[in-house]
Enzyme design. Structure first.
Site, PDB file in Angstrom:
ATOM      1  N   ASP A 151     -86.631  69.160 -23.954  1.00  0.00           N
ATOM      2  CA  ASP A 151     -88.033  69.585 -24.008  1.00  0.00           C
ATOM      3  C   ASP A 151     -88.854  68.337 -24.362  1.00  0.00           C
ATOM      4  O   ASP A 151     -88.332  67.221 -24.409  1.00  0.00           O
ATOM      5  CB  ASP A 151     -88.223  70.759 -24.976  1.00  0.00           C
ATOM      6  CG  ASP A 151     -87.973  70.402 -26.437  1.00  0.00           C
ATOM      7  OD1 ASP A 151     -87.656  69.227 -26.726  1.00  0.00           O
ATOM      8  OD2 ASP A 151     -88.083  71.288 -27.300  1.00  0.00           O
ATOM      9  N   HIS A 152     -90.153  68.539 -24.634  1.00  0.00           N
ATOM     10  CA  HIS A 152     -91.023  67.396 -24.941  1.00  0.00           C
ATOM     11  C   HIS A 152     -90.556  66.652 -26.189  1.00  0.00           C
ATOM     12  O   HIS A 152     -90.673  65.437 -26.275  1.00  0.00           O
ATOM     13  CB  HIS A 152     -92.467  67.875 -25.121  1.00  0.00           C
ATOM     14  CG  HIS A 152     -92.604  68.947 -26.167  1.00  0.00           C
ATOM     15  ND1 HIS A 152     -92.193  70.249 -25.943  1.00  0.00           N
ATOM     16  CD2 HIS A 152     -93.052  68.897 -27.435  1.00  0.00           C
ATOM     17  CE1 HIS A 152     -92.409  70.955 -27.039  1.00  0.00           C
ATOM     18  NE2 HIS A 152     -92.921  70.158 -27.967  1.00  0.00           N
ATOM     19  N   CYS A 155     -83.567  68.447 -27.965  1.00  0.00           N
ATOM     20  CA  CYS A 155     -84.871  68.962 -28.399  1.00  0.00           C
ATOM     21  C   CYS A 155     -85.191  68.283 -29.731  1.00  0.00           C
ATOM     22  O   CYS A 155     -84.625  67.237 -30.049  1.00  0.00           O
ATOM     23  CB  CYS A 155     -84.885  70.489 -28.479  1.00  0.00           C
ATOM     24  SG  CYS A 155     -83.737  71.242 -29.646  1.00  0.00           S
ATOM     25  N   GLY A 156     -86.103  68.869 -30.515  1.00  0.00           N
ATOM     26  CA  GLY A 156     -86.451  68.217 -31.772  1.00  0.00           C
ATOM     27  C   GLY A 156     -85.283  68.200 -32.744  1.00  0.00           C
ATOM     28  O   GLY A 156     -84.994  67.193 -33.390  1.00  0.00           O
ATOM     29  N   THR A 157     -84.597  69.345 -32.848  1.00  0.00           N
ATOM     30  CA  THR A 157     -83.500  69.478 -33.817  1.00  0.00           C
ATOM     31  C   THR A 157     -82.121  69.646 -33.179  1.00  0.00           C
ATOM     32  O   THR A 157     -81.113  69.503 -33.870  1.00  0.00           O
ATOM     33  CB  THR A 157     -83.739  70.731 -34.683  1.00  0.00           C
ATOM     34  OG1 THR A 157     -83.794  71.869 -33.800  1.00  0.00           O
ATOM     35  CG2 THR A 157     -85.038  70.628 -35.469  1.00  0.00           C
ATOM     36  N   GLY A 158     -82.077  70.049 -31.939  1.00  0.00           N
ATOM     37  CA  GLY A 158     -80.816  70.415 -31.280  1.00  0.00           C
ATOM     38  C   GLY A 158     -80.496  71.892 -31.429  1.00  0.00           C
ATOM     39  O   GLY A 158     -79.664  72.436 -30.694  1.00  0.00           O
ATOM     40  N   GLY A 176     -82.540  74.804 -31.131  1.00  0.00           N
ATOM     41  CA  GLY A 176     -83.045  75.713 -30.108  1.00  0.00           C
ATOM     42  C   GLY A 176     -82.258  75.590 -28.811  1.00  0.00           C
ATOM     43  O   GLY A 176     -81.925  76.601 -28.165  1.00  0.00           O
ATOM     44  N   HIS A 236     -61.425  70.989 -30.810  1.00  0.00           N
ATOM     45  CA  HIS A 236     -61.073  72.336 -31.266  1.00  0.00           C
ATOM     46  C   HIS A 236     -61.835  73.439 -30.537  1.00  0.00           C
ATOM     47  O   HIS A 236     -61.338  74.547 -30.432  1.00  0.00           O
ATOM     48  CB  HIS A 236     -61.332  72.473 -32.780  1.00  0.00           C
ATOM     49  CG  HIS A 236     -60.285  71.770 -33.606  1.00  0.00           C
ATOM     50  ND1 HIS A 236     -60.109  72.013 -34.953  1.00  0.00           N
ATOM     51  CD2 HIS A 236     -59.365  70.829 -33.279  1.00  0.00           C
ATOM     52  CE1 HIS A 236     -59.127  71.261 -35.418  1.00  0.00           C
ATOM     53  NE2 HIS A 236     -58.666  70.514 -34.425  1.00  0.00           N
ATOM     54  N   ASN A 237     -63.049  73.151 -30.107  1.00  0.00           N
ATOM     55  CA  ASN A 237     -63.897  74.213 -29.544  1.00  0.00           C
ATOM     56  C   ASN A 237     -64.145  74.067 -28.046  1.00  0.00           C
ATOM     57  O   ASN A 237     -64.823  74.916 -27.456  1.00  0.00           O
ATOM     58  CB  ASN A 237     -65.245  74.262 -30.281  1.00  0.00           C
ATOM     59  CG  ASN A 237     -65.081  74.333 -31.783  1.00  0.00           C
ATOM     60  OD1 ASN A 237     -65.471  73.405 -32.508  1.00  0.00           O
ATOM     61  ND2 ASN A 237     -64.469  75.400 -32.278  1.00  0.00           N
ATOM     62  N   ARG A 282     -85.527  64.414 -33.539  1.00  0.00           N
ATOM     63  CA  ARG A 282     -86.234  64.227 -34.810  1.00  0.00           C
ATOM     64  C   ARG A 282     -85.280  64.042 -35.983  1.00  0.00           C
ATOM     65  O   ARG A 282     -85.705  63.844 -37.119  1.00  0.00           O
ATOM     66  CB  ARG A 282     -87.143  65.434 -35.074  1.00  0.00           C
ATOM     67  CG  ARG A 282     -88.280  65.563 -34.069  1.00  0.00           C
ATOM     68  CD  ARG A 282     -89.060  66.865 -34.250  1.00  0.00           C
ATOM     69  NE  ARG A 282     -90.164  66.941 -33.301  1.00  0.00           N
ATOM     70  CZ  ARG A 282     -90.787  68.071 -32.981  1.00  0.00           C
ATOM     71  NH1 ARG A 282     -90.411  69.219 -33.517  1.00  0.00           N
ATOM     72  NH2 ARG A 282     -91.782  68.047 -32.122  1.00  0.00           N
ATOM     73  N   ARG A 303     -53.464  76.584 -29.715  1.00  0.00           N
ATOM     74  CA  ARG A 303     -54.009  77.627 -30.595  1.00  0.00           C
ATOM     75  C   ARG A 303     -55.531  77.694 -30.516  1.00  0.00           C
ATOM     76  O   ARG A 303     -56.134  78.755 -30.724  1.00  0.00           O
ATOM     77  CB  ARG A 303     -53.559  77.396 -32.040  1.00  0.00           C
ATOM     78  CG  ARG A 303     -54.145  76.166 -32.709  1.00  0.00           C
ATOM     79  CD  ARG A 303     -53.522  75.911 -34.083  1.00  0.00           C
ATOM     80  NE  ARG A 303     -54.194  74.870 -34.841  1.00  0.00           N
ATOM     81  CZ  ARG A 303     -54.017  73.565 -34.639  1.00  0.00           C
ATOM     82  NH1 ARG A 303     -53.192  73.138 -33.702  1.00  0.00           N
ATOM     83  NH2 ARG A 303     -54.661  72.677 -35.383  1.00  0.00           N
ATOM     84  N   HIS A 304     -56.163  76.575 -30.173  1.00  0.00           N
ATOM     85  CA  HIS A 304     -57.623  76.564 -30.083  1.00  0.00           C
ATOM     86  C   HIS A 304     -58.103  77.358 -28.861  1.00  0.00           C
ATOM     87  O   HIS A 304     -59.128  78.022 -28.917  1.00  0.00           O
ATOM     88  CB  HIS A 304     -58.140  75.129 -30.051  1.00  0.00           C
ATOM     89  CG  HIS A 304     -57.716  74.340 -31.243  1.00  0.00           C
ATOM     90  ND1 HIS A 304     -58.115  74.667 -32.518  1.00  0.00           N
ATOM     91  CD2 HIS A 304     -56.876  73.275 -31.367  1.00  0.00           C
ATOM     92  CE1 HIS A 304     -57.563  73.826 -33.376  1.00  0.00           C
ATOM     93  NE2 HIS A 304     -56.798  72.972 -32.711  1.00  0.00           N
ATOM     94  N   ARG A 308     -58.033  81.029 -29.688  1.00  0.00           N
ATOM     95  CA  ARG A 308     -59.179  81.454 -30.500  1.00  0.00           C
ATOM     96  C   ARG A 308     -60.430  81.593 -29.638  1.00  0.00           C
ATOM     97  O   ARG A 308     -61.219  82.537 -29.812  1.00  0.00           O
ATOM     98  CB  ARG A 308     -59.400  80.436 -31.632  1.00  0.00           C
ATOM     99  CG  ARG A 308     -58.292  80.521 -32.664  1.00  0.00           C
ATOM    100  CD  ARG A 308     -58.219  79.333 -33.579  1.00  0.00           C
ATOM    101  NE  ARG A 308     -57.059  79.451 -34.460  1.00  0.00           N
ATOM    102  CZ  ARG A 308     -56.520  78.442 -35.127  1.00  0.00           C
ATOM    103  NH1 ARG A 308     -57.029  77.224 -35.033  1.00  0.00           N
ATOM    104  NH2 ARG A 308     -55.484  78.638 -35.901  1.00  0.00           N
TER     105      ARG A 308
HETATM  106  C1  RB5 Z   1     -90.488  71.766 -30.638  1.00  0.00           C
HETATM  107  O1  RB5 Z   1     -91.541  71.593 -31.532  1.00  0.00           O
HETATM  108  C2  RB5 Z   1     -89.231  72.136 -31.400  1.00  0.00           C
HETATM  109  O2  RB5 Z   1     -89.367  73.368 -32.014  1.00  0.00           O
HETATM  110  C3  RB5 Z   1     -88.029  72.148 -30.470  1.00  0.00           C
HETATM  111  O3  RB5 Z   1     -87.906  70.907 -29.857  1.00  0.00           O
HETATM  112  C4  RB5 Z   1     -86.684  72.395 -31.107  1.00  0.00           C
HETATM  113  O4  RB5 Z   1     -86.478  71.567 -32.210  1.00  0.00           O
HETATM  114  C5  RB5 Z   1     -86.343  73.804 -31.386  1.00  0.00           C
HETATM  115  O5  RB5 Z   1     -85.242  74.121 -31.848  1.00  0.00           O
END
Ligand code: RB5
Length: 152
Positions: free
Chosen positions: A8-9, A66-69, A71, A99-100, A110, A133-134, A137
């Site tokens: 995303d942006h 994304c910002g955090t990974g 979403g 494992h996964n 971010r 085993r993985h 599961r």
């Molecule tokens: C966008 O502001 C932010 O919410 C998105 O990139 C992401 O971090 C969501 O999980």
């Protein structure tokens, strides 16, 4: 090998860095966008098409930023056959593969410095699934592998 990426942006800059890094190493990379950081984008609109293409076998692996990974991982994991893992360090990237059998890596622009992010990418792509085993599961939680009537 060929893989697919999208962001995303809020993940645009790191996504482009990942693309350059992997292309310099000889990977063929399909970039599903976004194409500009001003393109305000909802992460599901990028995670779902990428996850569907990986689940369909068009690409063996995918990377979402994304910002955090978070979403991107939530959205991608709605697709049966997608196994997305948000990995903020190299240990978790290695374990997500070994494992996964994760087939999609999600990253947070971010959250991560550039060097760490590229190390996570390299570790994820270089680590094979341990199987055994993985796999047993994984078979208990993926509906494409089991009969829905077997779920307790
Ligand atoms: C966008 O502001 C932010 O919410 C998105 O990139 C992401 O971090 C969501 O999980």
């Amino acid at each position: 090998m060929e893989l697919v990426v999208a962001s995303d942006h809020a993940g645009f800059i790191l996504k482009n860095l990942v693309v350059s890094h992997l292309m310099a190493k000889g990977w063929i990379v399909k970039d599903l966008g976004v194409d500009h950081p001003r393109d305000k984008a909802d992460y599901p609109d990028y995670a779902l098409p990428l996850a569907r293409s990986v689940a369909a076998g068009e690409y063996e692996m995918g990377i979402l930023v994304c910002g955090t990974g978070t979403g991107m991982a939530l959205a991608a994991n709605r697709v049966i056959g997608a196994r997305a893992a948000n990995c903020p360090n190299e240990y978790l990237a290695r374990m997500a593969r070994a494992h996964n059998n994760a087939n999609i890596l999600t990253l947070g622009q971010r959250v991560l410095g550039d060097g760490l992010a590229l190390g996570i990418v390299d570790t994820f792509l270089a680590t094979p699934f341990d199987g055994g085993r993985h796999q047993a599961r994984l078979d208990k939680i993926y509906l494409d592998k089991i009969n829905i009537d077997q779920i307790p």
